[in-house]
Scaffold this motif. Structure first.
Motif, short mmCIF file in Angstrom:
data_model
loop_
_atom_site.label_atom_id
_atom_site.label_comp_id
_atom_site.label_asym_id
_atom_site.label_seq_id
_atom_site.Cartn_x
_atom_site.Cartn_y
_atom_site.Cartn_z
N GLY A 261 23.67 41.99 45.41
CA GLY A 261 24.44 42.01 44.14
C GLY A 261 24.75 43.12 43.46
O GLY A 261 25.34 43.30 42.43
N VAL A 262 24.90 44.24 44.22
CA VAL A 262 25.32 45.82 43.69
C VAL A 262 26.73 45.64 44.12
O VAL A 262 27.05 45.84 44.99
CB VAL A 262 24.38 46.77 44.38
CG1 VAL A 262 24.93 48.22 43.89
CG2 VAL A 262 23.05 46.33 44.08
N SER A 263 27.46 46.00 42.73
CA SER A 263 28.93 46.32 42.85
C SER A 263 29.02 47.47 43.63
O SER A 263 28.29 48.39 43.46
CB SER A 263 29.54 46.21 41.57
OG SER A 263 30.84 46.25 41.44
N SER A 349 32.29 43.27 44.59
CA SER A 349 31.85 43.10 43.36
C SER A 349 30.33 42.84 43.38
O SER A 349 29.50 42.87 44.28
CB SER A 349 32.61 42.07 42.40
OG SER A 349 32.25 40.80 42.90
N SER A 350 29.66 42.17 41.94
CA SER A 350 28.40 41.82 42.08
C SER A 350 28.09 40.77 42.92
O SER A 350 26.90 40.09 42.99
CB SER A 350 27.91 41.79 40.60
OG SER A 350 28.90 40.83 39.95
N GLU A 352 27.37 38.75 45.84
CA GLU A 352 26.87 39.05 47.15
C GLU A 352 27.47 38.87 48.12
O GLU A 352 28.22 38.01 48.75
CB GLU A 352 25.29 38.28 47.42
CG GLU A 352 24.44 38.68 48.62
CD GLU A 352 23.32 38.16 48.62
OE1 GLU A 352 22.32 38.86 49.18
OE2 GLU A 352 23.18 36.73 48.20
#
Length: 361
Positions: A261-263, A349-350, A352
């Motif tokens: 979930g890290v952009s 993006s965020s 996944e």
């Protein structure tokens, strides 16, 4: 009982304490979906059960013996009753070479392996299971738990002798299935089955006919943890391995690279083949059991990063796979990449982004 130190690997089962769940913690689908090395078979269900990694409640005997996780089945609503072809079963698979080199003289009736596990059902009844050899000729060793007390953890131990007909190929192929059955209909069962004895395998004689109580109870649960298969005629204390050790063993069969979930999380660095195409090497964390199948989430969950710019992907494919790595190839619709320049494969993006590396049996 004798307690082995972490890392001695007396237990032939990987992830028997249900610690590792790379793919997720809940699913209603068959196959490898939640707990690593646990494969689920489903068939004929009116409503799919929920399969999950669950917490072992504090104060229970498994908990005080060091277990914190379990594999759990929560039954669906089987409104049509128990059909002849209905199935809810889970199992783990072992490589042939791991049995062939285990030290078990599996051709001898005076040499043994011992299977032990913890099991709990919300319904008081007996459940069957079996060991199934995969090399020709295939043999099966069916067993049953005995009647379980509802909502009570019970430790089951089965001592299994060798048999002159058993064959295990000394290779990385599928050698042994260790299976636990929540329910199978009469297409797979026969009351002529003898428990705790080897017999030639037939798909229709995996156990005696099963009671239908658990299967026809909506939201009935079945939980299992502490699965251990060891050489010898005595069940010793469970070999608790660290999460890190268990995770490394699981990676031989499945590896998942996640953006979490890290952009703009970066996966790997490669080079631009043209202004629209880029190639990236992907090196796996451990050498895989066999050449894996590599897939990913949709191309739109990734971007290609070039010096000073980034671009959406129209496709992302994987090829040239070996047990140690593969190549990823991305294509973008706009020609803004620098031909011959460096490129990074990153999350868009965020949302996944996942790369899935599958070498399961």
């Amino acid at each position: 009982a004798t307690t082995k130190k972490i890392g001695t690997s007396k237990n032939l089962i990987i992830n028997g304490a249900m610690l590792v769940a790379q793919r997720g913690t809940s699913s209603t689908s068959a196959g490898y979906q939640t707990v690593d090395r646990i494969k689920v078979g489903l068939g004929g269900n009116d409503e799919s059960p929920t399969l999950s990694q669950a917490n072992v409640a504090s104060g229970t005997t498994p908990y005080t013996s060091g277990f914190r996780k379990a594999f759990k089945i929560t039954n669906g609503n089987q409104t049509g009753g128990a059909g002849a072809g209905d199935t809810i079963e889970f199992h783990t698979r072992l490589e042939g070479q791991d049995i062939a080199n285990s030290g078990w003289n599996y051709k001898s009736t005076s040499s043994f392996v011992t299977l032990s596990f913890w099991i709990k059902s919300s319904v008081a009844q007996t459940f069957p299971g079996y060991l199934h050899t995969q090399s020709n000729p295939e043999y099966i060793f069916p067993f049953e738990t005995g009647s379980l007390v509802a909502d009570t953890w019970t430790k089951i131990t089965k001592t299994i002798p060798g048999n002159s007909n058993l064959v295990f190929d000394n290779d990385n192929g599928f050698g042994l299935k260790v299976a636990f059955t929540a329910f199978r209909g009469t297409d797979y069962t026969d009351n002529s089955v003898t428990y705790d004895a080897w017999a030639a395998y037939s798909s229709g004689t995996r156990s005696k006919d099963q009671t239908t109580t658990w299967y026809t109870t909506n939201n009935a649960t079945l939980e299992c943890t502490g699965i251990q298969l060891e050489v010898g005629s005595v069940a010793t204390d469970f070999e608790h391995r660290s999460y890190s050790d268990e995770f490394q063993k699981c990676l031989r069969y499945y590896e998942q690279m996640s953006s979490n979930g890290v952009s703009v999380a970066y996966f790997t660095t490669g080079y631009n083949e043209s202004t629209t195409e880029a190639n990236y090497p992907i090196l796996f964390k451990v050498y895989k059991r066999a050449t894996p199948t590599v897939t990913s989430t949709a191309a739109g969950t990734f971007r290609a990063h070039n010096t000073g710019t980034s671009v959406d992907l129209s496709s992302l494919t994987f090829n040239l796979a070996t047990p140690m790595g593969c190549r990823a190839q991305s294509v973008s619709s706009s020609g803004v990449l620098t031909d011959g320049g460096a490129a990074c494969l990153a999350a868009h993006s965020s949302t996944e982004a996942l790369i899935k590396i599958d070498a399961e049996l």
